[in-house]
Enzyme design. Sequence first.
Site, PDB file in Angstrom:
ATOM      1  N   THR A  32      -3.604   6.406 -22.158  1.00  0.00           N
ATOM      2  CA  THR A  32      -3.445   5.065 -21.626  1.00  0.00           C
ATOM      3  C   THR A  32      -1.987   4.671 -21.855  1.00  0.00           C
ATOM      4  O   THR A  32      -1.267   5.324 -22.619  1.00  0.00           O
ATOM      5  CB  THR A  32      -4.361   4.056 -22.340  1.00  0.00           C
ATOM      6  OG1 THR A  32      -4.150   4.189 -23.747  1.00  0.00           O
ATOM      7  CG2 THR A  32      -5.820   4.283 -22.011  1.00  0.00           C
ATOM      8  N   ARG A  61      -1.739  -2.232 -18.825  1.00  0.00           N
ATOM      9  CA  ARG A  61      -2.975  -1.446 -18.850  1.00  0.00           C
ATOM     10  C   ARG A  61      -2.888  -0.376 -17.771  1.00  0.00           C
ATOM     11  O   ARG A  61      -2.556  -0.663 -16.616  1.00  0.00           O
ATOM     12  CB  ARG A  61      -4.184  -2.342 -18.584  1.00  0.00           C
ATOM     13  CG  ARG A  61      -4.326  -3.463 -19.567  1.00  0.00           C
ATOM     14  CD  ARG A  61      -5.673  -4.103 -19.465  1.00  0.00           C
ATOM     15  NE  ARG A  61      -6.639  -3.316 -20.175  1.00  0.00           N
ATOM     16  CZ  ARG A  61      -6.841  -3.378 -21.499  1.00  0.00           C
ATOM     17  NH1 ARG A  61      -6.157  -4.206 -22.239  1.00  0.00           N
ATOM     18  NH2 ARG A  61      -7.736  -2.610 -22.080  1.00  0.00           N
ATOM     19  N   TYR A  86       0.852  -1.197   0.000  1.00  0.00           N
ATOM     20  CA  TYR A  86       0.000   0.000   0.000  1.00  0.00           C
ATOM     21  C   TYR A  86       0.880   1.237   0.000  1.00  0.00           C
ATOM     22  O   TYR A  86       1.848   1.304   0.763  1.00  0.00           O
ATOM     23  CB  TYR A  86      -0.921   0.020   1.226  1.00  0.00           C
ATOM     24  CG  TYR A  86      -2.360  -0.143   0.803  1.00  0.00           C
ATOM     25  CD1 TYR A  86      -2.949   0.811  -0.026  1.00  0.00           C
ATOM     26  CD2 TYR A  86      -3.110  -1.236   1.187  1.00  0.00           C
ATOM     27  CE1 TYR A  86      -4.252   0.655  -0.454  1.00  0.00           C
ATOM     28  CE2 TYR A  86      -4.420  -1.394   0.769  1.00  0.00           C
ATOM     29  CZ  TYR A  86      -4.985  -0.437  -0.058  1.00  0.00           C
ATOM     30  OH  TYR A  86      -6.270  -0.586  -0.491  1.00  0.00           O
ATOM     31  N   ASP A  99      -6.415  13.938 -25.233  1.00  0.00           N
ATOM     32  CA  ASP A  99      -6.368  12.527 -24.837  1.00  0.00           C
ATOM     33  C   ASP A  99      -5.674  11.796 -25.989  1.00  0.00           C
ATOM     34  O   ASP A  99      -6.284  11.508 -27.014  1.00  0.00           O
ATOM     35  CB  ASP A  99      -7.795  12.021 -24.616  1.00  0.00           C
ATOM     36  CG  ASP A  99      -7.829  10.551 -24.210  1.00  0.00           C
ATOM     37  OD1 ASP A  99      -6.805   9.869 -24.367  1.00  0.00           O
ATOM     38  OD2 ASP A  99      -8.890  10.100 -23.756  1.00  0.00           O
ATOM     39  N   GLU A 103      -0.525   4.802  -0.559  1.00  0.00           N
ATOM     40  CA  GLU A 103      -1.333   6.002  -0.826  1.00  0.00           C
ATOM     41  C   GLU A 103      -0.469   7.240  -0.653  1.00  0.00           C
ATOM     42  O   GLU A 103       0.289   7.357   0.321  1.00  0.00           O
ATOM     43  CB  GLU A 103      -2.541   6.039   0.108  1.00  0.00           C
ATOM     44  CG  GLU A 103      -3.597   5.032  -0.310  1.00  0.00           C
ATOM     45  CD  GLU A 103      -4.825   5.042   0.590  1.00  0.00           C
ATOM     46  OE1 GLU A 103      -4.838   5.793   1.579  1.00  0.00           O
ATOM     47  OE2 GLU A 103      -5.766   4.301   0.291  1.00  0.00           O
ATOM     48  N   LYS A 140      -1.762   1.006 -25.299  1.00  0.00           N
ATOM     49  CA  LYS A 140      -2.104   0.941 -26.728  1.00  0.00           C
ATOM     50  C   LYS A 140      -0.794   1.009 -27.517  1.00  0.00           C
ATOM     51  O   LYS A 140      -0.006   0.076 -27.456  1.00  0.00           O
ATOM     52  CB  LYS A 140      -3.097   2.046 -27.075  1.00  0.00           C
ATOM     53  CG  LYS A 140      -4.445   1.881 -26.348  1.00  0.00           C
ATOM     54  CD  LYS A 140      -5.482   2.867 -26.803  1.00  0.00           C
ATOM     55  CE  LYS A 140      -6.828   2.633 -26.145  1.00  0.00           C
ATOM     56  NZ  LYS A 140      -6.981   3.311 -24.844  1.00  0.00           N
TER      57      LYS A 140
END
Length: 427
Positions: free
Chosen positions: A219, A228, A47, A193, A49, A222
């Site tokens: 992203t 991903r 974790y 984008d 954060e 691609k």
Amino acid sequence: MQFDQEIFDLIQQEYQRQQMGLELIASENIASEQVMRAMGNIMTNKYAEGYPGKRYYGGCEIVDMSEQLAIDRAKKIFSVDFANVQPHSGAQANAALMLAILKPGDKILGLDLSMGGHLTHGSSVNFSGKLYEPHFYAVKKEDGLVDYDMMEQKAHEQRPKLIICGASAYSRDWDYARVRSIADAVGAYVLCDMSHPAGLIAKGHLNAPFEHCHFVTSTTHKTLRGPRGGIILMKQDFENTMGILDTKGNLKMMSDLINLAVFPGTQGGPLEHVIAAKAVAFFEIMQDDFKVYTTQILANAKAMEKAFDARGYHMVSGGTDNHLLLIDLRNKNVSGKKAENMLVKADITLNKNMVPYDDKSPFITSGIRVGVPALTTRGLKEHHMDQIVHWIDTIIADIDNESKALAVKSEINEFMKGFELYQNWKV
Ligand code: DSN
């Protein structure tokens, strides 16, 4: 603990599917073995954060270095001053960016989904069309190119807070300078984008949005060929003039607003294993080999354009500048849905897609979208594109003939044996 045979059998089946078939989905690619090794690693246990050096958990020293590497590499690749590598996806990147700079009800202006745009650019079924007031520009009916005059007219009529450029099914380059001048005239921000062509932009094949667009999202899976995920970039940080203060009452920079909008605004703990894999992908993109790859993408897309043209297919916007083609099948009397369904029986995977001014619904569509990034990763070259289009055409020309599709499938499965998906695959 018992071994989960069931799911690993399915992974093996998926491996076979990917190995044997022709992958033409424009948004898919094949991540390298080292990207996948990084993705499936022990950092998934951590974790973290917060951001490097400012976490809410102990023991983050190592993932801090890994995340910082990802940030530094992203900044270097695109020559930008700011990168947030935590968004879990492109949609999350867009959601966070909009949360950072918009208030509910603010107007946004994007390319209509049915014209090649993306769900997160204002679609009524998406957060972007529910939380904000969406307006749209289109592509021109006569040539399929982005209608910048319409963008300008809508911008003056609606005075949006944000203009979004970039698309999911647009095969031409963008005039970012024009978008910025339209935005400046009405006091709007510009978001590009670049999810689809990001890899081509990284290697200088297409116009770079960074000088002109305040914010750029992408992203990472691609044409960037990573895991991903999503990223948010800014060429130059600038002062937040939106009156949002931090807890000490300071006026913050846009980078602070964006970081806060990713965490804690829209996400909790970052996926540090995926961020490590993003860092690996960025490492690969920085190598000369990646330019050989992106150059081959363009050559393959052009070869595919020529092969479709020779067989009388209508390509929206007349062809391609990038990695994809949008094909209008109306002159072939076949719907996108029917084409997708029969082609997949031959192990040719692509997606049905609306074409501009489509008279069919999104569930049927008049078109298909084809892209070459994955095939190019497999090692296919220009001279293979004609054969691929021949197979597609054989099926579309006799769309109800399943036995013909199955005969094509056999040929494709045999052909793809010559192009290993991975050298050292192990489930
Ligand atoms: N669904 C992706 C695509 O196929 O283009 C975009 O998010």
